[in-house]
Design a protein around this motif. Structure first.
Motif, mmCIF file in Angstrom:
data_model
loop_
_atom_site.group_PDB
_atom_site.id
_atom_site.type_symbol
_atom_site.label_atom_id
_atom_site.label_comp_id
_atom_site.label_asym_id
_atom_site.label_seq_id
_atom_site.Cartn_x
_atom_site.Cartn_y
_atom_site.Cartn_z
ATOM 1 N N ASN A 256 0.835 -1.198 0.000
ATOM 2 C CA ASN A 256 0.000 0.000 0.000
ATOM 3 C C ASN A 256 0.874 1.254 0.000
ATOM 4 N N LEU A 257 0.243 2.405 0.016
ATOM 5 C CA LEU A 257 0.971 3.676 -0.081
ATOM 6 C C LEU A 257 1.997 3.818 1.033
ATOM 7 N N GLU A 258 1.586 3.580 2.248
ATOM 8 C CA GLU A 258 2.493 3.767 3.382
ATOM 9 C C GLU A 258 3.719 2.861 3.275
ATOM 10 N N ARG B 13 5.847 3.933 -0.249
ATOM 11 C CA ARG B 13 6.153 5.324 -0.590
ATOM 12 C C ARG B 13 7.650 5.598 -0.653
ATOM 13 N N ASP C 242 -4.891 -0.208 -3.883
ATOM 14 C CA ASP C 242 -4.964 0.922 -2.952
ATOM 15 C C ASP C 242 -5.230 2.214 -3.730
ATOM 16 N N GLU D 68 -5.701 5.213 -2.684
ATOM 17 C CA GLU D 68 -4.951 6.336 -2.127
ATOM 18 C C GLU D 68 -3.545 6.391 -2.711
ATOM 19 N N LYS D 69 -2.997 5.237 -2.939
ATOM 20 C CA LYS D 69 -1.644 5.150 -3.493
ATOM 21 C C LYS D 69 -1.609 5.704 -4.916
ATOM 22 N N ALA E 23 -3.729 7.760 -6.308
ATOM 23 C CA ALA E 23 -4.026 9.201 -6.281
ATOM 24 C C ALA E 23 -2.796 9.998 -5.859
ATOM 25 N N HIS E 24 -2.033 9.462 -4.921
ATOM 26 C CA HIS E 24 -0.849 10.164 -4.426
ATOM 27 C C HIS E 24 0.206 10.320 -5.519
#
Length: 344
Positions: free
Chosen positions: A13-15, A18, A43, A45-46, A48-49
């Motif tokens: 995931n993003l966290e 990253r 994910d 959010e990932k 989109a980031h």
């Protein structure tokens, strides 16, 4: 124009991913390279980031692709002459003050470039680093140099390779290998080393995350899991050098190998001496760990002067690990090896 694509299949995931992705983007910006992320994490959010994060980044939504399909998606999207695989928990950095390595000027007999490889685990910090080239003319010497310098791990699998050769090799592995096991990274890299020399880039530092391998207990469990996940029994660990030999032999001698046909007989002998010889010694050192058939076949192989006959004996031995595995290897050989290769 960029010469290098970093190819990252990403499931975290993003966290969790990253730091890896950010480091790769920064490296690409510093070294005129591109990053291809094939993401099957699911994910949102990932995505989109990182959307529009950098013109150096190509993002592929891989849906629920398998790990192998995810890697292949990243490789297939690369258009540069060189590619570099990267995990989404690793990091890559450009060394300030060091010039960009001239990939375009790499001699034709070089297969790629090895970075400085730093092995890291959160529990221990930096465990050790490796920085060397493989420039021997003899492929056996290159293999021996790599095995002795690898310090027990294959972190230099994450290096820069000629895209056409690396991608074709990975495709053959994913499509045709009998187990498609993740333990095959050693054989894949050894085959690439057989294909050509490897230069060294002191200006690229690859930090390999060894968190899953940071203790003797974890290492034992991970090896067992690698074999079990490939459909093999746990005792495959006793046959590790035999499996490495079979795979390296086929990958190095396959139809798509850049090794000229007139050099393959000698190459087959080199691989057999170095890798099958290691397994035969293992059997000799611990005969009680193997059944009578394996011990007898190991003796036969030791006395056989023809490397391809020894390879056939080795396929008979692997059937003692798992019945039917020999037949799957026979299919693998017939699919990948050119007539010139089978004369080794």
């Amino acid at each position: 124009m960029p010469e290098l694509s970093i190819c990252m299949p990403s499931n975290r995931n993003l966290e969790q991913s990253r730091a890896a992705i950010d480091s790769a983007i920064a490296y690409c910006e510093a070294r005129d390279a591109v990053l291809i992320v094939s993401d099957n994490s699911g994910d949102p959010e990932k995505r989109a980031h990182f959307q529009n994060r950098s013109p150096r980044l190509t993002w592929i939504d891989a849906g629920n692709a398998s790990p192998f399909a995810n890697m292949r998606l990243a490789l297939d999207a690369a258009k540069t002459p060189f590619v570099m695989p990267m995990g989404d928990d690793d990091e890559i950095h450009a060394v300030e003050g060091q010039p960009t390595f001239d990939l375009a000027g790499l001699p034709y007999d070089y297969m790629g470039v090895l970075p400085v490889s730093v092995v890291f685990a959160e529990k221990h910090g930096t465990m050790h680093s490796k920085a060397f080239a493989l420039t021997d003319d003899d492929p056996g010497e290159r293999m021996g140099h790599y095995i002795s310098s690898a310090k027990g791990n294959n972190s230099l699998y994450y290096s820069m390779f000629r895209r056409d050769v690396f991608s074709a090799l990975l495709h053959d592995f994913v499509e045709y290998h009998p187990t498609k096991g993740m333990y095959c990274d050693w054989a894949l890299l050894l085959a690439l080393i057989c294909y050509g020399k490897m230069a060294h880039d002191p200006g690229t530092v690859f930090r390999y995350n060894m968190g899953n391998w940071d203790s003797a207990e974890k290492i034992g469990d991970m090896y067992v899991d690698l074999y079990r996940n490939a459909g093999l029994p746990a005792e495959a660990i006793k046959f590790d050098s035999l499996l490495m030999y079979l795979d390296t032999f086929v990958f190095a001698m396959r139809q798509g190998s850049p090794v000229p046909p007139d050099q393959r007989q000698r190459l087959g002998r080199i691989i057999t001496n170095r890798l099958l010889g290691s397994f035969i010694q293992k059997v000799a050192n611990a005969p009680e760990s193997y059944d009578g058939t394996v011990r007898h076949l190991a003796t036969m192989a030791l006395e056989e002067p023809d490397s391809f006959v020894e390879f056939q004996i080795a396929m008979m031995m692997v059937d003692r690990l798992q019945p039917g595995l020999k037949d799957r290897y026979v299919t693998f050989v017939r699919t990948l090896m050119a007539p010139a290769g089978t004369g080794a």
